[in-house]
Write a protein that holds these residues in place. Sequence first.
Motif, PDB file in Angstrom:
ATOM      1  N   GLY A 107       0.683  -1.075   0.227  1.00  0.00           N
ATOM      2  CA  GLY A 107      -0.116   0.097  -0.170  1.00  0.00           C
ATOM      3  C   GLY A 107       0.688   1.095   0.196  1.00  0.00           C
ATOM      4  N   VAL A 108       2.034   1.029   0.551  1.00  0.00           N
ATOM      5  CA  VAL A 108       2.945   2.357   0.627  1.00  0.00           C
ATOM      6  C   VAL A 108       4.211   1.831   0.065  1.00  0.00           C
ATOM      7  CG1 VAL A 108       4.002   4.250   2.036  1.00  0.00           C
ATOM      8  CG2 VAL A 108       1.746   3.278   2.780  1.00  0.00           C
ATOM      9  N   ASP A 109       4.751   2.645  -0.967  1.00  0.00           N
ATOM     10  CA  ASP A 109       6.072   2.514  -1.431  1.00  0.00           C
ATOM     11  C   ASP A 109       7.169   3.090  -0.521  1.00  0.00           C
ATOM     12  OD1 ASP A 109       8.277   2.038  -2.917  1.00  0.00           O
ATOM     13  OD2 ASP A 109       7.771   2.922  -4.875  1.00  0.00           O
ATOM     14  N   TRP A 110       7.884   2.411   0.301  1.00  0.00           N
ATOM     15  CA  TRP A 110       8.592   2.993   1.245  1.00  0.00           C
ATOM     16  C   TRP A 110       9.862   3.646   0.669  1.00  0.00           C
ATOM     17  CZ3 TRP A 110       6.168   4.024   5.338  1.00  0.00           C
ATOM     18  CH2 TRP A 110       5.126   3.282   5.851  1.00  0.00           C
ATOM     19  N   GLN A 111      10.439   3.080  -0.597  1.00  0.00           N
ATOM     20  CA  GLN A 111      11.422   3.999  -1.098  1.00  0.00           C
ATOM     21  C   GLN A 111      10.837   5.182  -1.606  1.00  0.00           C
ATOM     22  OE1 GLN A 111      13.553   1.738  -4.037  1.00  0.00           O
ATOM     23  NE2 GLN A 111      12.940  -0.365  -3.041  1.00  0.00           N
ATOM     24  N   GLY A 112       9.620   5.282  -2.155  1.00  0.00           N
ATOM     25  CA  GLY A 112       9.153   6.750  -2.487  1.00  0.00           C
ATOM     26  C   GLY A 112       8.883   7.391  -1.561  1.00  0.00           C
ATOM     27  N   VAL A 113       8.431   6.868  -0.262  1.00  0.00           N
ATOM     28  CA  VAL A 113       8.418   7.712   1.161  1.00  0.00           C
ATOM     29  C   VAL A 113       9.651   8.360   1.439  1.00  0.00           C
ATOM     30  CG1 VAL A 113       7.757   7.661   3.464  1.00  0.00           C
ATOM     31  CG2 VAL A 113       6.193   6.650   1.808  1.00  0.00           C
ATOM     32  N   ALA A 114      10.684   7.556   1.413  1.00  0.00           N
ATOM     33  CA  ALA A 114      11.986   7.963   1.800  1.00  0.00           C
ATOM     34  C   ALA A 114      12.282   8.970   0.801  1.00  0.00           C
ATOM     35  CB  ALA A 114      13.139   6.640   1.639  1.00  0.00           C
ATOM     36  N   ARG A 115      12.190   9.008  -0.470  1.00  0.00           N
ATOM     37  CA  ARG A 115      12.637  10.058  -1.397  1.00  0.00           C
ATOM     38  C   ARG A 115      11.728  11.424  -0.954  1.00  0.00           C
ATOM     39  NH1 ARG A 115      12.014   6.092  -5.351  1.00  0.00           N
ATOM     40  NH2 ARG A 115      10.089   6.891  -5.943  1.00  0.00           N
ATOM     41  N   ALA A 116      10.381  11.055  -0.702  1.00  0.00           N
ATOM     42  CA  ALA A 116       9.824  12.178  -0.292  1.00  0.00           C
ATOM     43  C   ALA A 116      10.104  12.845   1.010  1.00  0.00           C
ATOM     44  CB  ALA A 116       8.188  11.803  -0.394  1.00  0.00           C
ATOM     45  N   ALA A 117      10.712  12.071   2.044  1.00  0.00           N
ATOM     46  CA  ALA A 117      11.150  12.475   3.156  1.00  0.00           C
ATOM     47  C   ALA A 117      12.352  13.405   3.109  1.00  0.00           C
ATOM     48  CB  ALA A 117      11.156  11.135   4.269  1.00  0.00           C
TER      49      ALA A 117
END
Length: 718
Positions: A107-117
């Motif tokens: 449900g959440v792409d954590w690699q993408g979340v890391a980039r956004a963070a």
Amino acid sequence: MATRASGLIKLVGLCGTAGVLVAAVLFPIAGGLGLASNRAADTVDQTSGELAEGQLPLMTTIEDKDGNPIAYLYKQYRIPVKSDQISAAMKNAIVAVEDERFYSHHGVDWQGVARAAAQAGVEGEVSGGGSSLTQQYVKNYLAYVIGDGTEEGYAKATEVSLGRKLKEARIALQLEQKMSKDEILTAYLNIVPYGSRTYGVGAAARTYFNTTPDKLTVPQAALLAGLVNRPSALSKSPEDALERRNTVIDRMLRNNMFGDSNSDQAKKAAEEYKAAPLGVVSPLNVPASDCVGAGDGEVDGFFCSYLQEYLAKAGLSKDELKRGGYTVRTTLDRKATDAAKRAAEEEVPKTTKGIANVMSIVEPGTDKHRVRALVANRDYGPDADAGQTSYDLPSEVTNFGAGSIYKVFTAAAALEKHVTGINQMIPTPSFYTSQMFKGGGPNCQSAGRGERFYCLKNASEGGPEERTLTNALATSPNTGFVILEEWLGGVAPVVDMAVRLGMRESMQGVNRQGQTLKADGSNGPSQGDQFKQENAGSFTLGVGPTSVLELANVSATLMSGGTWCPPSPVEQVLDRNGKPVQLNEQPCEQVVDPALANTLVVGMSQDDKPGGTSARAAQETGWDPNRPIMGKTGTTNDHMSVGFIGATPQYAGAVLTFSDGVSPQVICRGNPPRLCGKNGSPGVYGGDVAAPTWFKAMKVIHEGKEIKQLPAPDPRYQ
């Protein structure tokens, strides 16, 4: 590296504050869901499964009486489809370009979340990116279902903030526990915009390629996938669209969607797909989204517009029609509509400046009055130079009178009060001065206190001083009907009869200037009330604003034995699931004694016979003299409008011809009729234009139909 770490720390800190995603960050596979609030769970229920499908804004289809589509109403052009109705190429293309790790995350792409963070650590806010396909589904649902596609709703659903990202992530995690990957992917493909007012892959396949989503090829699917987040690519130039499509194909290759991406076979397939032409249809296959352009040659727009107004009063708003996905089976009869349209234009071509020729047709009945046609010599549309109008000419209250047609109401009131019968003689002098009504006129004497008696004369000189009511209805002397108003004690019973028989909006909904009455009454009184307050004897001469549809419905009421029903344009409404929708339609009413109505029909049966005002029109159009009708012509004193009402037991109709320019003028005789200033001569009469239009249309409509006789009169009213 330090920047990325600080961004992640910031994101985790915010998650902890929200009490939502800390565990999910630490345990991405199973964690975090137990910490979600009930409010979040409610949001999941609104965006998943069958409920989500049921709330999607869908297109409403308007059909004629035989089930043929005539118009579409929508805010978002969308055709929902199931998973097995979408090609694998389409699913692969959207995953490749939007979320290549879709099948591996929860449900959440954590690699993408890391980039956004990391980006948040640099700029202090999230500027985009990091959203999984599941999160994008949530965002689009909030924007286009909850937000209804409005600017405000879209702005809220796409707000650039960590708070919004957290909300998406929270709901996405829960969705993945309630829906399968294929269900999420299908829901996503059904909701997202593809540009050109098109939403969902079902509509997109038809809009751009005139096909169905199960038949989408790789190049077609790649183009549509590329349009989801860049819908302007196609509108900019074919080159931009081609570049965007080929980028998607390259990503499909990279994700091994044509086989091993390193194999020559996969690379060759990708190059062949990229070499294919765009293949987009021109013009795009998007249906007209409103009544303009509805049906055949912009003919059905008048009917479509009246339908929306009618349904709004019956409890189904225009806004709900444009998002509810209804199927509306109307009463529109294609043969009747085409015949009436042709007749209206034959008498007054659409290129004729300043003259409208309008016809409405209603089918009589004691359970329902079905509207079969609403036409004009104008097309429905915004281009006045092309002979179009956006005014609802056949159904709205026009600013023009129907002339002597209103004598029917005087006759009906006189019969009801038993002041005369259809075979009794009434005085019809060539000139008459009323001692009851005021208003002046040529050679009128003062009535005292500055008032003047009401004086009038017949349209033609000479003629008998007395006539039967039947003959008076056919030959239309003005004086006799003003005298009948006097016998009735004033104009009030005649106005009330007009309302009862069907002139409800004309009498109660507008003022004498034809303006719709305001709720606060500031522009009142109503036309009917003003006539009664002034006790204006001119009412019987039809001088006030009039609805053509209501005139037709009056004919239907009389031909239905005195049963009034609302002129209904709708046969049935089905919701998106095919279930009938109950409408709050006005019930039918027995407004006059059936014997009175039947007798008046017989009293109006001589208008097309020798000596009647429509006899020449009936003969010249080839009307079968063995098919009886009830009829009445009308002409206003200024000759700026003329009309005709008539009915057989099968169909009732009304025609009104009027000067609809900015500065109304007299309509003069000619082929076609023409405008001739303020005092032109000779002015046209109801038997010259309106009656021929009626007979031409009805002759075609009645082809092959049984000749039915008129009802028998009742001795009490003879």
